[in-house]
Write a protein that holds these residues in place. Structure first.
Motif, PDB file in Angstrom:
ATOM      1  N   HIS A   1      -2.521  -0.091  16.306  1.00  0.00           N
ATOM      2  CA  HIS A   1      -1.581   0.427  15.480  1.00  0.00           C
ATOM      3  C   HIS A   1      -0.530  -0.895  15.059  1.00  0.00           C
ATOM      4  O   HIS A   1       0.468  -0.548  14.282  1.00  0.00           O
ATOM      5  CB  HIS A   1      -0.763   1.458  15.865  1.00  0.00           C
ATOM      6  CG  HIS A   1      -1.383   2.993  16.162  1.00  0.00           C
ATOM      7  ND1 HIS A   1      -2.291   3.053  17.078  1.00  0.00           N
ATOM      8  CD2 HIS A   1      -1.733   3.837  15.053  1.00  0.00           C
ATOM      9  CE1 HIS A   1      -2.944   4.255  16.940  1.00  0.00           C
ATOM     10  NE2 HIS A   1      -2.574   4.748  15.701  1.00  0.00           N
TER      11      HIS A   1
ATOM     12  N   PRO B   1       0.142  -4.506  13.090  1.00  0.00           N
ATOM     13  CA  PRO B   1      -0.166  -4.998  11.953  1.00  0.00           C
ATOM     14  C   PRO B   1       0.360  -6.361  12.001  1.00  0.00           C
ATOM     15  O   PRO B   1       0.041  -7.270  11.268  1.00  0.00           O
ATOM     16  CB  PRO B   1       0.011  -4.305  10.772  1.00  0.00           C
ATOM     17  CG  PRO B   1       1.408  -3.869  11.306  1.00  0.00           C
ATOM     18  CD  PRO B   1       1.358  -3.523  12.642  1.00  0.00           C
TER      19      PRO B   1
ATOM     20  N   ASP C   1      -2.157  -8.503   9.306  1.00  0.00           N
ATOM     21  CA  ASP C   1      -3.440  -8.112   8.783  1.00  0.00           C
ATOM     22  C   ASP C   1      -3.181  -6.578   8.819  1.00  0.00           C
ATOM     23  O   ASP C   1      -2.128  -5.989   9.244  1.00  0.00           O
ATOM     24  CB  ASP C   1      -4.657  -8.527   9.260  1.00  0.00           C
ATOM     25  CG  ASP C   1      -5.654  -8.681   8.123  1.00  0.00           C
ATOM     26  OD1 ASP C   1      -5.733  -7.711   7.291  1.00  0.00           O
ATOM     27  OD2 ASP C   1      -6.285  -9.700   8.147  1.00  0.00           O
ATOM     28  N   TYR C   2      -4.193  -5.815   8.576  1.00  0.00           N
ATOM     29  CA  TYR C   2      -4.349  -4.369   8.667  1.00  0.00           C
ATOM     30  C   TYR C   2      -4.046  -4.200  10.325  1.00  0.00           C
ATOM     31  O   TYR C   2      -4.366  -5.082  11.182  1.00  0.00           O
ATOM     32  CB  TYR C   2      -5.715  -3.920   8.203  1.00  0.00           C
ATOM     33  CG  TYR C   2      -5.587  -3.694   6.720  1.00  0.00           C
ATOM     34  CD1 TYR C   2      -5.399  -2.697   5.859  1.00  0.00           C
ATOM     35  CD2 TYR C   2      -6.567  -4.787   6.099  1.00  0.00           C
ATOM     36  CE1 TYR C   2      -5.487  -2.667   4.455  1.00  0.00           C
ATOM     37  CE2 TYR C   2      -6.728  -4.631   4.712  1.00  0.00           C
ATOM     38  CZ  TYR C   2      -6.158  -3.847   4.059  1.00  0.00           C
ATOM     39  OH  TYR C   2      -6.313  -3.660   2.565  1.00  0.00           O
TER      40      TYR C   2
ATOM     41  N   PHE D   1      -5.770  -5.580  13.592  1.00  0.00           N
ATOM     42  CA  PHE D   1      -6.434  -6.701  13.316  1.00  0.00           C
ATOM     43  C   PHE D   1      -6.637  -7.828  14.498  1.00  0.00           C
ATOM     44  O   PHE D   1      -7.409  -8.437  14.839  1.00  0.00           O
ATOM     45  CB  PHE D   1      -5.740  -7.501  12.164  1.00  0.00           C
ATOM     46  CG  PHE D   1      -4.632  -8.265  12.636  1.00  0.00           C
ATOM     47  CD1 PHE D   1      -4.711  -9.703  12.983  1.00  0.00           C
ATOM     48  CD2 PHE D   1      -3.411  -7.576  12.948  1.00  0.00           C
ATOM     49  CE1 PHE D   1      -3.309 -10.273  13.297  1.00  0.00           C
ATOM     50  CE2 PHE D   1      -2.273  -8.259  13.164  1.00  0.00           C
ATOM     51  CZ  PHE D   1      -2.447  -9.904  13.686  1.00  0.00           C
TER      52      PHE D   1
ATOM     53  N   GLN E   1     -12.920  -7.903   7.207  1.00  0.00           N
ATOM     54  CA  GLN E   1     -12.030  -7.082   6.384  1.00  0.00           C
ATOM     55  C   GLN E   1     -12.111  -7.191   4.996  1.00  0.00           C
ATOM     56  O   GLN E   1     -12.151  -8.258   4.559  1.00  0.00           O
ATOM     57  CB  GLN E   1     -10.629  -7.381   6.836  1.00  0.00           C
ATOM     58  CG  GLN E   1      -9.499  -6.523   6.621  1.00  0.00           C
ATOM     59  CD  GLN E   1      -9.530  -5.076   6.877  1.00  0.00           C
ATOM     60  OE1 GLN E   1      -9.632  -4.823   8.193  1.00  0.00           O
ATOM     61  NE2 GLN E   1      -9.845  -4.280   5.995  1.00  0.00           N
ATOM     62  N   ASP E   2     -12.187  -6.243   4.349  1.00  0.00           N
ATOM     63  CA  ASP E   2     -12.300  -6.017   3.026  1.00  0.00           C
ATOM     64  C   ASP E   2     -13.483  -6.974   2.431  1.00  0.00           C
ATOM     65  O   ASP E   2     -13.223  -8.019   1.504  1.00  0.00           O
ATOM     66  CB  ASP E   2     -10.959  -6.410   2.103  1.00  0.00           C
ATOM     67  CG  ASP E   2      -9.965  -5.593   2.493  1.00  0.00           C
ATOM     68  OD1 ASP E   2     -10.258  -4.442   2.597  1.00  0.00           O
ATOM     69  OD2 ASP E   2      -8.614  -5.849   2.444  1.00  0.00           O
TER      70      ASP E   2
ATOM     71  N   TYR F   1      -3.694  -8.425  -2.416  1.00  0.00           N
ATOM     72  CA  TYR F   1      -3.427  -7.025  -2.490  1.00  0.00           C
ATOM     73  C   TYR F   1      -4.246  -6.510  -3.524  1.00  0.00           C
ATOM     74  O   TYR F   1      -4.545  -7.014  -4.418  1.00  0.00           O
ATOM     75  CB  TYR F   1      -2.185  -6.584  -2.408  1.00  0.00           C
ATOM     76  CG  TYR F   1      -1.398  -6.776  -1.045  1.00  0.00           C
ATOM     77  CD1 TYR F   1      -1.645  -6.501   0.054  1.00  0.00           C
ATOM     78  CD2 TYR F   1      -0.501  -8.178  -1.317  1.00  0.00           C
ATOM     79  CE1 TYR F   1      -0.975  -6.990   1.045  1.00  0.00           C
ATOM     80  CE2 TYR F   1       0.077  -8.578  -0.282  1.00  0.00           C
ATOM     81  CZ  TYR F   1      -0.179  -7.967   1.067  1.00  0.00           C
ATOM     82  OH  TYR F   1       0.667  -8.428   2.035  1.00  0.00           O
TER      83      TYR F   1
END
Length: 214
Positions: A49, A51, A71-72, A75, A140-141, A214
């Protein structure tokens, strides 16, 4: 310290370890008991949890660096109970942290969860890797990092929340302090010997670059 440190016109007295202990006293046994060498289930949930963290490293010449990473949530990826991996995302390419790690292999990590007053501290040995299996885990992404920092934990513990509480770090009204600080572009310009107008241009360019994240 090597050499005297002077400030506001006089030499400062350096307190040695004996004086530090005489002033602060001896830590309670509980302060030592909470330190482990691995990540238990609660630490895993904390990192899942989190970031944001700060990386502290030291080079072969003793020069220190502390670098923010974010990061998210999650990460900082847990590989096993004593190993975590941190992706190297797009940055300024100075690679201060990675240069230090390549030289000494030492690292300290301070992880935050927004709204939580306690922080998680991890100290250990680190290496920089381009192992494809590790990098794939950090995707990621649809973006896979080129490098990652892998850390073998030696000390893991939860740090009390006094500092966060004193700072009011998560209090909404504390965000008003940012309005009292010059914009980042002007700070960068000033430190580079440039004028405010150039700083404003830098700020606009940085703002556009940030929006692409973003």
């Amino acid at each position: 310290m090597s050499g005297a440190l002077e400030a506001f016109g006089h030499e400062l007295h350096e307190v040695d370890l004996a004086e530090i202990r005489a002033t602060l006293g001896t830590p309670a046994q509980g302060a030592f008991d909470k330190i482990t060498d691995h990540l238990d289930e609660n630490c895993l949930r904390f990192l899942a949890h989190s970031p944001f963290c700060c990386l502290a490293t030291v080079g072969a010449d003793g020069a220190c660096d502390c670098s923010p990473r974010g990061d998210y949530p999650g990460f900082v990826r847990v590989l096993d109970e004593r190993t975590v991996a941190i992706p190297d995302r797009v940055g300024n390419k100075l690679a201060d942290s990675m240069q230090n790690i390549a030289a000494t292999g030492r690292i300290g990590i301070l992880s935050f969860v927004p709204g939580m007053t306690e922080t998680l501290r991890i100290n250990g040995r680190a290496m920089v890797t381009n192992d494809p299996t590790v990098l794939a885990m950090l995707e990621q992404d649809h973006s896979v990092p080129d490098l990652a920092i892998v850390v073998r934990t030696e000390q893991v513990y939860l740090h009390c929340g006094r500092a966060i509480l004193r700072a009011g770090l998560w209090d909404a009204e504390m965000q008003d302090l940012a309005d009292e600080v010059p914009p980042a572009g002007r700070i960068w310009a000033s430190m580079s010997g440039l004028d405010e107008e150039v700083g404003d241009e830098i700020g606009r360019g940085v703002g556009l670059a940030y929006r692409k994240l973003y």
